[in-house]
Design an enzyme around this catalytic site. Structure first.
Site, PDB file in Angstrom:
ATOM      1  CG  HIS A  31      -2.155  -0.834   1.014  1.00 55.37           C
ATOM      2  ND1 HIS A  31      -3.343  -0.615   1.664  1.00 55.37           N
ATOM      3  CD2 HIS A  31      -2.373  -1.889   0.193  1.00 55.37           C
ATOM      4  CE1 HIS A  31      -4.245  -1.504   1.268  1.00 55.37           C
ATOM      5  NE2 HIS A  31      -3.675  -2.297   0.386  1.00 55.37           N
ATOM      6  CE1 TYR A  42      -5.328   4.260   8.670  1.00 50.38           C
ATOM      7  CE2 TYR A  42      -5.969   3.886  10.946  1.00 50.38           C
ATOM      8  CZ  TYR A  42      -5.157   3.597   9.869  1.00 50.38           C
ATOM      9  OH  TYR A  42      -4.159   2.660  10.003  1.00 50.38           O
ATOM     10  N   PRO A  99      -4.679   0.736  18.979  1.00 51.50           N
ATOM     11  CG  PRO A  99      -6.669  -0.347  18.425  1.00 51.50           C
ATOM     12  CD  PRO A  99      -5.954   0.300  19.569  1.00 51.50           C
ATOM     13  CE  LYS A 155       3.289   3.254  13.138  1.00 56.26           C
ATOM     14  NZ  LYS A 155       3.912   2.787  11.894  1.00 56.26           N
ATOM     15  CE1 TYR A 184      -1.245   4.099   9.111  1.00 48.05           C
ATOM     16  CE2 TYR A 184      -0.247   3.134   7.153  1.00 48.05           C
ATOM     17  CZ  TYR A 184      -1.274   3.187   8.086  1.00 48.05           C
ATOM     18  OH  TYR A 184      -2.330   2.313   7.978  1.00 48.05           O
TER      19      TYR A 184
HETATM   20  C1  PHB Z   1      -6.270  -3.938  10.871  1.00 51.34           C
HETATM   21  O1  PHB Z   1      -6.290  -4.232   9.673  1.00 51.34           O
HETATM   22  O2  PHB Z   1      -6.644  -4.727  11.742  1.00 51.34           O
HETATM   23  C2  PHB Z   1      -5.796  -2.590  11.252  1.00 51.34           C
HETATM   24  C3  PHB Z   1      -5.308  -1.751  10.267  1.00 51.34           C
HETATM   25  C4  PHB Z   1      -4.874  -0.479  10.596  1.00 51.34           C
HETATM   26  C5  PHB Z   1      -4.931  -0.068  11.896  1.00 51.34           C
HETATM   27  C6  PHB Z   1      -5.400  -0.900  12.890  1.00 51.34           C
HETATM   28  C7  PHB Z   1      -5.831  -2.178  12.567  1.00 51.34           C
HETATM   29  O3  PHB Z   1      -4.525   1.190  12.189  1.00 51.34           O
END
Ligand code: PHB
Ligand code: APR
Length: 391
Positions: A72, A201, A293, A297, A385
Site C-alpha cells: 500500500h 480512517y 491500535p 503499531k 506510518y
Molecule cells: C487492521 O487491519 O486490523 C488494522 C489496520 C490499521 C490499523 C489498525 C488495525 O490502524
C-alpha cells in the site's frame, strides 16, 4: 534442561526472536502457555512497516509475505464527508507498507521454527522466573503435569501484557506509565470485497471507524464503541448500518456487506514499562508496552524491540561484549516513546471522547484542518506510518 536463551511467550515477538537467534547459532527454547491453534485464532492488526518486512526477510520468513501481501502506497483520512489521501510513498521517498495479517506472520514463524527443528513448547503452565539478578537465572514450569526447570543465560519476556515476566520485576523498581481510553473498537472480519483499495480512517460525529483488509476478498472493519460493549449484542446488520453512517457517501456506496466471520471488542490502552531490563531478564513487545491500535503499531513495535535485542545477544555471544545488552532498554525505549506518541496522537485525532470539553473538540477540528492543509504535517504522519528508523 539447559539452554542459552529462555523465551517466555510464543507470540510474534517470541517466535521471531527464537528464529533470529537460531540463525545466529544461539540455542533457545520458547515456552508458550496456549496451544498453537489458540495463538493462531487471535485476530490482530495487519499493517507491516518497512523495517518489519526487512526483519521478517532476514529471519527467512518473508517469502509468503512477499507473494501474498498487499503493498500500500497510501491511505485516507476522512472527517464527515471530506477525504484526504495521505500519499505515504510520495511523502517518504518511496516507502510503502505491507498489508499482511499478524496471524499470517505468526503462521509463517511457526512453520519456520518447525522446519529448523526449533524448540517451541506449548501448554506450559505455571511459568515462573528465578534468580534474574544472578548470572544463572532459571525458569520453572509444568508441562503435561510434570514439573520442569530450564536453566539459561538470559530470560526474555515476550509473554504479552498479562504474562508473568514483567511481574517478576520487583514493583519498587518498575517504572510504569499508562493511559486507558474511555472507549473500545468493535471489529468485524468478513469475506467481502474491501470497500476501497486503500485503508480509510474515519473521524465522524458518531465515532471513529476504520476500513481495513486482509486480502482482495477479505475485509476488516472497526467502529469505535463503548468500552463495556459485548460484541455478541451486535448483529451483523447493526454493525454494517453503523459503519455505513460513519463513512463519506462515496465510500458507503461501495460498501459490500456480508456475514461476519469474527466479531470482537478490543480495549484501547497506552502503556509503557520503562524497566525493560532487570538483571538477566529483558522484556520485548506487549510485555513491555501497549499502544492503542490506531496506526497499527503494536506488532511493528514488538518487531523493533526484537531487532535491538537480537543484535545485542548476537554481539554478546560472538564477542562477549555486553554494550548492546546494557543499551537495550534505552535504545528500544527511545523508539517506543516516539511510537507511543504517534499512536496516542492518531487516537486523539480521530475518536469521539465522551464528555469532551467544547474547546478540546475545536482543537481536534483544528488539528485535522492543519493536517488537511499542510504537506509538512502529512509528511510527519507518513514518516511515522511507514515506521521510524531503528537506530
Ligand atoms: C487492521 O487491519 O486490523 C488494522 C489496520 C490499521 C490499523 C489498525 C488495525 O490502524
Ligand atoms: N506462560 C507462557 N506464555 C505466556 C504466558 C505464560 N504465563 N502468558 C502469556 N503467554 C503467551 C501468550 O499466550 C501469547 O501467545 O505470550 C504470548 C504473547 O504474545 P502477544 O500477546 O501476541 O505479544 P507479542 O508477541 O509481544 O506481540 C505483539 O501482538 O499482541 C499483539 O497487539 C500486539 O500486535 C502486537 C503484537
Amino acid at each position: 534442561m539447559k539452554t542459552q536463551v529462555a523465551i517466555i511467550g510464543g507470540g510474534p515477538s517470541g517466535l521471531l526472536l527464537s528464529q533470529l537467534l537460531h540463525l545466529s547459532g544461539i540455542e533457545n527454547v520458547v515456552l508458550e502457555k496456549q496451544t498453537r491453534d489458540y495463538v493462531l485464532s487471535r485476530v490482530r492488526a495487519g499493517v507491516l512497516e518497512q523495517g518489519t518486512q526487512s526483519l521478517l526477510r532476514e529471519a527467512d520468513v518473508g517469502a509468503r509475505m512477499d507473494r501474498e501481501g498487499l503493498v500500500h502506497s497510501g491511505f485516507a483520512i476522512t472527517t464527515g464527508d471530506d477525504l484526504l489521501r495521505i500519499d505515504i510513498e510520495g511523502l517518504t521517498d518511496g516507502k510503502t507498507v505491507m498489508i499482511y495479517g499478524q496471524t499470517e506472520v505468526t503462521t509463517d514463524l511457526y512453520n519456520a521454527r518447525d522446519n529448523m527443528g526449533g524448540h517451541v513448547l506449548h501448554e506450559t503452565e505455571e511459568v515462573a522466573l528465578h534468580d534474574l539478578e544472578t548470572k544463572a537465572p532459571y525458569v520453572t514450569y509444568k508441562i503435561g503435569g510434570e514439573e520442569k526447570t530450564l536453566e539459561c543465560d538470559f530470560v526474555i519476556g515476550c509473554d504479552g501484557f498479562h504474562g508473568p515476566s514483567r511481574q517478576a520485576i520487583p514493583k519498587p523498581v518498575r517504572a510504569e506509565y499508562e493511559r486507558v481510553y474511555p472507549f473500545g473498537w468493535l471489529g468485524v472480519l468478513s469475506d467481502t470485497t474491501p470497500t476501497d483499495d486503500e485503508l480509510i480512517y474515519a473521524n465522524h460525529d458518531r465515532g471513529f471507524a476504520l476500513c481495513s483488509m486482509r486480502s482482495p476478498t477479505r475485509s476488516r472493519y472497526y467502529i469505535q464503541c463503548d468500552a463495556a460493549t459485548d460484541a455478541a449484542n451486535w448483529s451483523d446488520a447493526e454493525f454494517w448500518d453503523e459503519l455505513a453512517m460513519r463513512l463519506p457517501p462515496q465510500i458507503t456506496a461501495n460498501l459490500q456487506t456480508g456475514k461476519s466471520i469474527e466479531k470482537s471488542v478490543a480495549p484501547l490502552r497506552s502503556y509503557v514499562c520503562e524497566t525493560m531490563r532487570h538483571g538477566r531478564l529483558f522484556l520485548a513487545g506487549d510485555a513491555a508496552h501497549i499502544v492503542p491500535p490506531t496506526g497499527a503499531k503494536g506488532l511493528n513495535l514488538a518487531v523493533s524491540d526484537i531487532w535491538f535485542l537480537h543484535r545485542a545477544l548476537d554481539s554478546y555471544y560472538k564477542t562477549g561484549n555486553e554494550t548492546g545488552l546494557s543499551n537495550y532498554a534505552e535504545k528500544a525505549l527511545r523508539r517506543v516513546w516516539k511510537t507511543e506518541r504517534f499512536a496516542w496522537w492518531m487516537t486523539s485525532l480521530l475518536h469521539r471522547f465522551p464528555n469532551f470539553p467544547a474547546f478540546e473538540k475545536r482543537m481536534q477540528n483544528a488539528e485535522l484542518g492543519a493536517l488537511f492543509d499542510s504537506k509538512a504535517a502529512q509528511t510527519v504522519l507518513a514518516e511515522n506510518y511507514v515506521g521510524l528508523p531503528y537506530e
